[in-house]
Design a protein around this motif. Structure first.
Motif, short mmCIF file in Angstrom:
data_model
loop_
_atom_site.label_atom_id
_atom_site.label_comp_id
_atom_site.label_asym_id
_atom_site.label_seq_id
_atom_site.Cartn_x
_atom_site.Cartn_y
_atom_site.Cartn_z
N LYS A 158 40.74 -3.57 36.10
CA LYS A 158 39.87 -2.39 36.79
C LYS A 158 40.97 -1.33 36.84
O LYS A 158 42.25 -1.49 37.17
N LYS A 159 40.40 -0.03 37.02
CA LYS A 159 41.34 0.90 37.16
C LYS A 159 41.53 1.04 38.76
O LYS A 159 40.67 1.31 39.47
N GLY A 246 41.22 -1.25 28.32
CA GLY A 246 40.04 -0.60 27.96
C GLY A 246 40.19 0.33 26.81
O GLY A 246 41.16 0.79 26.65
N SER A 249 39.10 7.48 26.57
CA SER A 249 37.98 8.74 26.33
C SER A 249 38.84 9.43 25.55
O SER A 249 40.18 9.47 25.12
N LYS A 299 29.68 -10.82 30.09
CA LYS A 299 29.78 -9.52 30.85
C LYS A 299 31.17 -8.86 31.21
O LYS A 299 31.14 -7.77 31.03
N SER A 302 32.00 -6.99 27.89
CA SER A 302 31.51 -5.71 28.05
C SER A 302 32.00 -4.85 29.11
O SER A 302 32.31 -3.61 28.25
N TYR A 303 32.55 -5.10 30.03
CA TYR A 303 33.28 -4.29 30.72
C TYR A 303 34.63 -4.02 30.29
O TYR A 303 35.17 -2.89 30.32
N GLY A 306 34.48 -0.85 28.01
CA GLY A 306 34.06 0.05 28.33
C GLY A 306 32.71 0.33 28.54
O GLY A 306 32.20 1.68 28.75
N TYR A 307 31.60 -0.56 28.60
CA TYR A 307 30.33 -0.44 28.56
C TYR A 307 30.10 -0.55 29.88
O TYR A 307 30.45 -1.84 30.78
N ASN A 308 29.31 0.06 30.76
CA ASN A 308 28.98 0.01 32.03
C ASN A 308 27.89 -1.07 32.21
O ASN A 308 27.66 -1.70 33.31
N GLU A 309 27.22 -1.27 31.29
CA GLU A 309 25.78 -2.29 31.30
C GLU A 309 25.72 -3.25 29.87
O GLU A 309 26.31 -2.81 29.00
#
Length: 331
Positions: A158-159, A246, A249, A299, A302-303, A306-309
């Motif tokens: 996590k950032k 991750g 951008s 799950k 996915s995180y 970089g996917y939020n969902e």
């Protein structure tokens, strides 16, 4: 024990190459025998060579914040000592404390001290030189300060945002420092320090099972050995080798390569590809690696990508493979 300084310089040169610096010329200007460095495990690097390396790298890349950006790019396995810290640590507090105790193996310019109380913990850097104003000291210090912040990211997946970053000298680009550190830098009297909220201290490490993480990183690095010097290839390699933090951008990648986002997009377009295409290709490779290993639930993967969902990750993965992540992992 492994030659930590040699590993550091090899990573230094690899990052300089990503920034378009001519590595052979850079090594020569620093007085480093590149062939010997690559081949000899006991190759020694002097303080004078390190000093020249910092100055010439900054000049060749036109980046006086080279150390700040290099620290942002270092991967979890870049300094071999990190693996040993992870093996024997279960929480962030333990990992940071052990890293501080072993910092002397990586640099003789400063020592690290960790203190904690009920509301915060502090990582302070104590100079061991009479000339902390020198270019190489500031570059090395900023590298390690940024490395601490971003490595806690990798340990927790996590950032995190420091409560404070304290430096006793004036900085010329406050916006860029704030971007990299994720908070504004405070002007202190004589303190070099990072201050974090205490709740991170007892957080368990996601990478406590180091052997699994090490294997994944090795496989990802092998997958990322792209032969080519195009911008697409260099971005692909960078994203893969820094995957544990991750997928960055477009703006973050552009800043790391010291060009504007618009210029990066234009250069990639000239190569017939977009940044989104490169990032998706990396995400696909990583998703396959992580799912095949079976160490992480969908799950978490996915995180990591970089996917939020999960639904967004599932749609993307089905587009790549024709299967859902759950079905792929079961098979």
């Amino acid at each position: 024990m492994e030659n930590i300084q040699r590993r550091f310089v090899l990573n230094f040169l690899a990052y300089a190459a990503l920034r378009d610096a001519p590595v052979i010329q850079l090594s020569q200007l620093a007085g480093i025998d590149l062939s010997a460095l690559q081949e000899q495990q006991d190759y020694a690097i002097s303080n004078q060579q390190l000093s020249h390396l910092w100055k010439e790298a900054a000049a060749l890349t036109s980046d006086n914040l080279f150390g700040l950006h290099f620290g942002e790019s270092l991967q979890l396995s870049a300094l071999g000592i990190v693996g040993e810290i992870i093996r024997s640590s279960e929480t962030v507090g333990e990992a940071v404390t052990q890293a501080a105790a072993l910092a002397h193996l990586m640099t003789g310019l400063f020592r690290l001290h960790v203190s904690d109380d009920k509301s915060r913990f502090t990582v302070s850097f104590h100079p061991l030189t009479d000339h902390p104003e020198r270019f190489e000291f500031r570059q090395t210090l900023e590298l390690f300060m940024v490395f601490v912040v971003h490595e806690i990211d990798g340990l927790l997946l996590k950032k995190i945002r420091p409560l404070a970053v304290q430096l006793p000298y004036r900085i010329d680009n406050a916006v860029e420092y704030a971007r990299v550190f994720r908070c504004e830098v405070e002007k202190s009297t004589d303190t070099y320090a990072l201050v974090f909220d205490a709740h991170y201290w007892n957080e368990p490490l996601l990478t406590a099972n180091y052997e699994i993480q090490r294997t994944l990183l090795q496989r990802v690095t092998q997958q990322g050995n792209v032969h080519g010097n195009s911008l697409k290839d260099r971005i692909h390699q960078y994203l893969l080798t820094n995957a544990y933090l991750g997928i960055r951008s477009l703006g973050e990648i552009a800043l790391n390569f010291n060009i504007s986002p618009r210029t990066l997009q234009r250069k990639l377009k000239e190569e017939g590809i977009s940044y989104q295409d490169v990032a998706d290709d990396v995400r696909k490779s990583l998703a396959l690696h992580y799912l095949e290993d079976g160490a992480y639930p969908v799950k978490t993967i996915s995180y990591m990508l970089g996917y939020n969902e999960i639904s967004a990750f599932t749609r993307a993965f089905k587009r790549w493979t024709g299967k859902t992540p759950v079905n792929y992992q079961k098979n």
